[in-house]
Structure formats: C-alpha cells, structure tokens
Scaffold this active site. Structure first.
Site, PDB file in Angstrom:
ATOM      1  N   SER A   9      61.345  45.239 -29.531  1.00  0.00           N
ATOM      2  CA  SER A   9      61.690  44.302 -28.469  1.00  0.00           C
ATOM      3  C   SER A   9      62.772  44.928 -27.596  1.00  0.00           C
ATOM      4  O   SER A   9      63.891  45.171 -28.054  1.00  0.00           O
ATOM      5  CB  SER A   9      62.218  42.994 -29.049  1.00  0.00           C
ATOM      6  OG  SER A   9      62.885  42.277 -28.030  1.00  0.00           O
ATOM      7  N   HIS A  34      57.385  45.222 -26.807  1.00  0.00           N
ATOM      8  CA  HIS A  34      57.552  43.764 -26.759  1.00  0.00           C
ATOM      9  C   HIS A  34      58.534  43.416 -25.650  1.00  0.00           C
ATOM     10  O   HIS A  34      59.664  43.909 -25.623  1.00  0.00           O
ATOM     11  CB  HIS A  34      58.032  43.246 -28.119  1.00  0.00           C
ATOM     12  CG  HIS A  34      58.083  41.751 -28.189  1.00  0.00           C
ATOM     13  ND1 HIS A  34      56.971  40.969 -28.396  1.00  0.00           N
ATOM     14  CD2 HIS A  34      59.118  40.878 -28.086  1.00  0.00           C
ATOM     15  CE1 HIS A  34      57.314  39.692 -28.425  1.00  0.00           C
ATOM     16  NE2 HIS A  34      58.620  39.608 -28.227  1.00  0.00           N
ATOM     17  N   ASP A  36      60.413  40.478 -23.609  1.00  0.00           N
ATOM     18  CA  ASP A  36      60.853  39.081 -23.701  1.00  0.00           C
ATOM     19  C   ASP A  36      61.272  38.525 -22.351  1.00  0.00           C
ATOM     20  O   ASP A  36      62.238  38.997 -21.749  1.00  0.00           O
ATOM     21  CB  ASP A  36      62.035  38.978 -24.674  1.00  0.00           C
ATOM     22  CG  ASP A  36      61.603  39.156 -26.108  1.00  0.00           C
ATOM     23  OD1 ASP A  36      60.715  38.391 -26.553  1.00  0.00           O
ATOM     24  OD2 ASP A  36      62.135  40.056 -26.790  1.00  0.00           O
ATOM     25  N   MET A  38      62.708  35.346 -20.398  1.00  0.00           N
ATOM     26  CA  MET A  38      63.446  34.087 -20.606  1.00  0.00           C
ATOM     27  C   MET A  38      63.926  33.548 -19.263  1.00  0.00           C
ATOM     28  O   MET A  38      64.331  34.313 -18.390  1.00  0.00           O
ATOM     29  CB  MET A  38      64.651  34.335 -21.515  1.00  0.00           C
ATOM     30  CG  MET A  38      64.281  34.978 -22.853  1.00  0.00           C
ATOM     31  SD  MET A  38      65.707  35.071 -23.937  1.00  0.00           S
ATOM     32  CE  MET A  38      65.025  36.029 -25.297  1.00  0.00           C
ATOM     33  N   HIS A  68      56.062  38.337 -23.895  1.00  0.00           N
ATOM     34  CA  HIS A  68      56.350  37.081 -24.598  1.00  0.00           C
ATOM     35  C   HIS A  68      57.056  36.160 -23.615  1.00  0.00           C
ATOM     36  O   HIS A  68      58.231  36.348 -23.315  1.00  0.00           O
ATOM     37  CB  HIS A  68      57.224  37.405 -25.828  1.00  0.00           C
ATOM     38  CG  HIS A  68      57.726  36.211 -26.553  1.00  0.00           C
ATOM     39  ND1 HIS A  68      58.730  36.287 -27.494  1.00  0.00           N
ATOM     40  CD2 HIS A  68      57.365  34.897 -26.504  1.00  0.00           C
ATOM     41  CE1 HIS A  68      58.959  35.078 -27.987  1.00  0.00           C
ATOM     42  NE2 HIS A  68      58.151  34.218 -27.399  1.00  0.00           N
ATOM     43  N   MET A  70      58.911  33.073 -22.507  1.00  0.00           N
ATOM     44  CA  MET A  70      59.729  31.929 -22.921  1.00  0.00           C
ATOM     45  C   MET A  70      60.168  31.256 -21.639  1.00  0.00           C
ATOM     46  O   MET A  70      61.354  31.245 -21.274  1.00  0.00           O
ATOM     47  CB  MET A  70      60.926  32.410 -23.768  1.00  0.00           C
ATOM     48  CG  MET A  70      60.499  32.870 -25.160  1.00  0.00           C
ATOM     49  SD  MET A  70      61.731  33.917 -25.965  1.00  0.00           S
ATOM     50  CE  MET A  70      61.247  35.519 -25.315  1.00  0.00           C
ATOM     51  N   MET A 139      57.356  32.744 -34.493  1.00  0.00           N
ATOM     52  CA  MET A 139      58.783  33.011 -34.347  1.00  0.00           C
ATOM     53  C   MET A 139      59.456  32.807 -35.703  1.00  0.00           C
ATOM     54  O   MET A 139      59.292  31.764 -36.341  1.00  0.00           O
ATOM     55  CB  MET A 139      59.419  32.037 -33.333  1.00  0.00           C
ATOM     56  CG  MET A 139      58.974  32.196 -31.893  1.00  0.00           C
ATOM     57  SD  MET A 139      59.166  33.848 -31.208  1.00  0.00           S
ATOM     58  CE  MET A 139      60.946  34.080 -31.333  1.00  0.00           C
ATOM     59  N   ASP A 177      58.179  37.580 -35.014  1.00  0.00           N
ATOM     60  CA  ASP A 177      59.235  37.939 -34.059  1.00  0.00           C
ATOM     61  C   ASP A 177      60.544  37.258 -34.442  1.00  0.00           C
ATOM     62  O   ASP A 177      60.641  36.030 -34.414  1.00  0.00           O
ATOM     63  CB  ASP A 177      58.783  37.500 -32.655  1.00  0.00           C
ATOM     64  CG  ASP A 177      59.763  37.872 -31.550  1.00  0.00           C
ATOM     65  OD1 ASP A 177      60.759  38.566 -31.824  1.00  0.00           O
ATOM     66  OD2 ASP A 177      59.518  37.472 -30.391  1.00  0.00           O
TER      67      ASP A 177
HETATM   68  C1  DX5 Z   1      63.964  36.160 -29.341  1.00  0.00           C
HETATM   69  C2  DX5 Z   1      62.979  37.190 -28.883  1.00  0.00           C
HETATM   70  C3  DX5 Z   1      62.839  38.353 -29.786  1.00  0.00           C
HETATM   71  C4  DX5 Z   1      64.107  39.137 -30.007  1.00  0.00           C
HETATM   72  C5  DX5 Z   1      64.055  39.615 -31.418  1.00  0.00           C
HETATM   73  O1  DX5 Z   1      63.789  35.003 -28.600  1.00  0.00           O
HETATM   74  O2  DX5 Z   1      61.681  36.616 -28.741  1.00  0.00           O
HETATM   75  O3  DX5 Z   1      61.769  39.194 -29.405  1.00  0.00           O
HETATM   76  O4  DX5 Z   1      64.258  40.245 -29.169  1.00  0.00           O
HETATM   77  O5  DX5 Z   1      65.261  40.245 -31.706  1.00  0.00           O
HETATM   78  P1  DX5 Z   1      65.684  40.634 -33.180  1.00  0.00           P
HETATM   79  O6  DX5 Z   1      64.636  41.562 -33.717  1.00  0.00           O
HETATM   80  O7  DX5 Z   1      67.011  41.255 -32.977  1.00  0.00           O
HETATM   81  O8  DX5 Z   1      65.724  39.343 -33.974  1.00  0.00           O
HETATM   82 ZN    ZN Z   2      59.946  37.972 -28.392  1.00  0.00          ZN
END
Ligand code: DX5
Ligand code: ZN
Length: 227
Positions: A9, A34, A36, A38, A68, A70, A139, A177
């Site tokens: 990620s 990956h 992310d 947000m 991903h 969010m 998750m 994840d």
């Molecule tokens: C959290 C993200 C993850 C995050 C995971 O909302 O979706 O992908 O980067 O990070 P670690 O592996 O540090 O828990």
């Molecule tokens: Zn993620």
C-alpha cells in the site's frame, strides 16, 4: 488456489519520491500496487486521486494498480480512474446507493471490480452480486489510516469468505488490508486470503534511498507464504 499476490500500500510510501518507491518495491518482488483513495468524508483522511494513478502509469509502472476507493459517492470518480490506468477498482458497499450498478460500471469501464468489507460489515452484501465481483477485500482495520493493528476477528471472516468464493466456483480474489506484516501473513493465508495488502509492514522497512531496501521484507513475506 490462485497464486499469492503481495500488494504494497503506497499510503506508507514516501510521496515525495513515489515513482521510485513503486519501482523499488516492484523490483523487490511485489505483485500489485495498492492505491488508497480517501476523501475526508467517507473516511477521516485525504489522500490521492486519478492524477497520481495516471502519473504512475506515465512513469512506466506496468504492474496492476489496485485502486481502493474510500470515497462517497463512488460512481462519479470511477471512469476517471479507469482512464488513469486502474486495473482493479474496489469500493465500500455503504458508499454506493446502487451496489449492483456500481459493480457493472467498473466492469463496463474495462476494470476488475471489487467490494470492500469493513470489520463490522456483513458478507451478505455479496449475496446477489457474486457474479459481478472479481475481488472481495476484507478490511482487517477500520479504514482511514495506515499503521493500525490487525483485528483478529478478521480470521474467521476470511474463512467464511473463502467458503463463499469456493462454493461460487468463480475466479474471485480474496484480499486482506490492514495490519498485515511478515509475522502474521502466513496465518492470514491459512485463513483463506490470496492477496495481501501491506503498507507500514513494507514501506516502514525503508531506509534512505537504497534501491534494494525492500528486497528482504518481500522475501521474508514470500517465505512465510510458502510455509
Ligand atoms: C487503510 C488502508 C490500507 C493501509 C494499510 O484504510 O486501506 O491500505 O494503507 O496500512 P497498514 O498495512 O500499515 O495497516
Ligand atoms: Zn487499502
């Protein structure tokens, strides 16, 4: 079973030199990126959008990019990510008014589609759309931040999701994840996962700009997966 995929990620990467970080982690043996997204609305944090995805493609990244989302709402931004080079696009069912429509939209845009389940979200969202998903993402932390601890109840949920996927006979990835590290990745695989997101567990191992700084952590994860 499908081959294991390690998905760093980039949330925990050094954003000031993101292209290099991605190059190095892929050269170390990671399989997919990956990504992310947000929005400071669906989750209390704000990260990156289609521009950055496109920049990674222009930089020369050819590995699959696993977006991903969010964000809420989700539909408006999906074509933008498809155009920016996303391979997978996954979203949270709570963030879409019409889950079936959103899944179809992702596939119609030429990407692979996935549903993401928060720790307290029921797998029953899969009931009538199993044939429209390419990825189920569980998750193992509440979404929004890297560096949180793996929620142990995810193990049982992984076993349930694995049963549903196997019973469907469909080619669907089971991704996990949050809080995935070298020391728990083996147990997570044994519970049924085949795609492993790790942010701080991989990028947290980086020091300065040594191009081989991720080799040993990816190697260690592979060894744990092969046990
Ligand atoms: C959290 C993200 C993850 C995050 C995971 O909302 O979706 O992908 O980067 O990070 P670690 O592996 O540090 O828990
Ligand atoms: Zn993620």
């Amino acid at each position: 079973m499908a081959p294991d995929l390690i998905a760093p990620s980039i949330l925990s990467a050094d954003f000031a030199r993101l292209g290099e970080e991605v190059d190095h982690v892929l050269a170390a043996g990671a399989d997919i990126v990956h990504f992310d997204v947000m929005d400071n609305h669906y989750v209390p944090n704000l990260t990156i959008g289609p521009l950055v995805c496109e920049a990674l493609r222009k930089h020369g990244v050819t590995a699959p990019i696993d977006v991903h989302l969010m964000v809420k709402p989700v539909d408006r931004i999906i074509p933008d990510f498809a155009a920016a080079g996303a391979t997978y696009i996954t979203f949270h069912p709570e963030a879409s008014e019409h889950i079936d429509r959103t899944l179809q939209l992702i596939r119609n845009e030429g990407c692979k589609a996935g549903l993401v389940f928060n720790p307290a979200t029921s797998l029953s969202y899969l009931d009538y759309v199993m044939d429209k998903v390419d990825m189920v993402l569980l998750m193992s932390v509440n979404p929004g931040f890297g560096g949180q601890s793996f929620i142990p109840e995810t193990m049982e949920k992984l076993r349930q999701a694995r049963k549903l996927i196997d019973a469907s006979g469909l080619e669907i990835r089971l991704e996990v994840d949050g809080g995935v590290k070298a020391d728990n990745i083996g147990a997570i695989k044994a519970a049924g996962a085949d795609t492993f997101v790790s942010g701080s567990g991989i990028f947290g191992k980086g020091r300065d700009s040594d191009p081989h700084r991720y080799d040993s952590i990816i190697q260690e994860m592979r060894q744990e997966l092969a046990r």
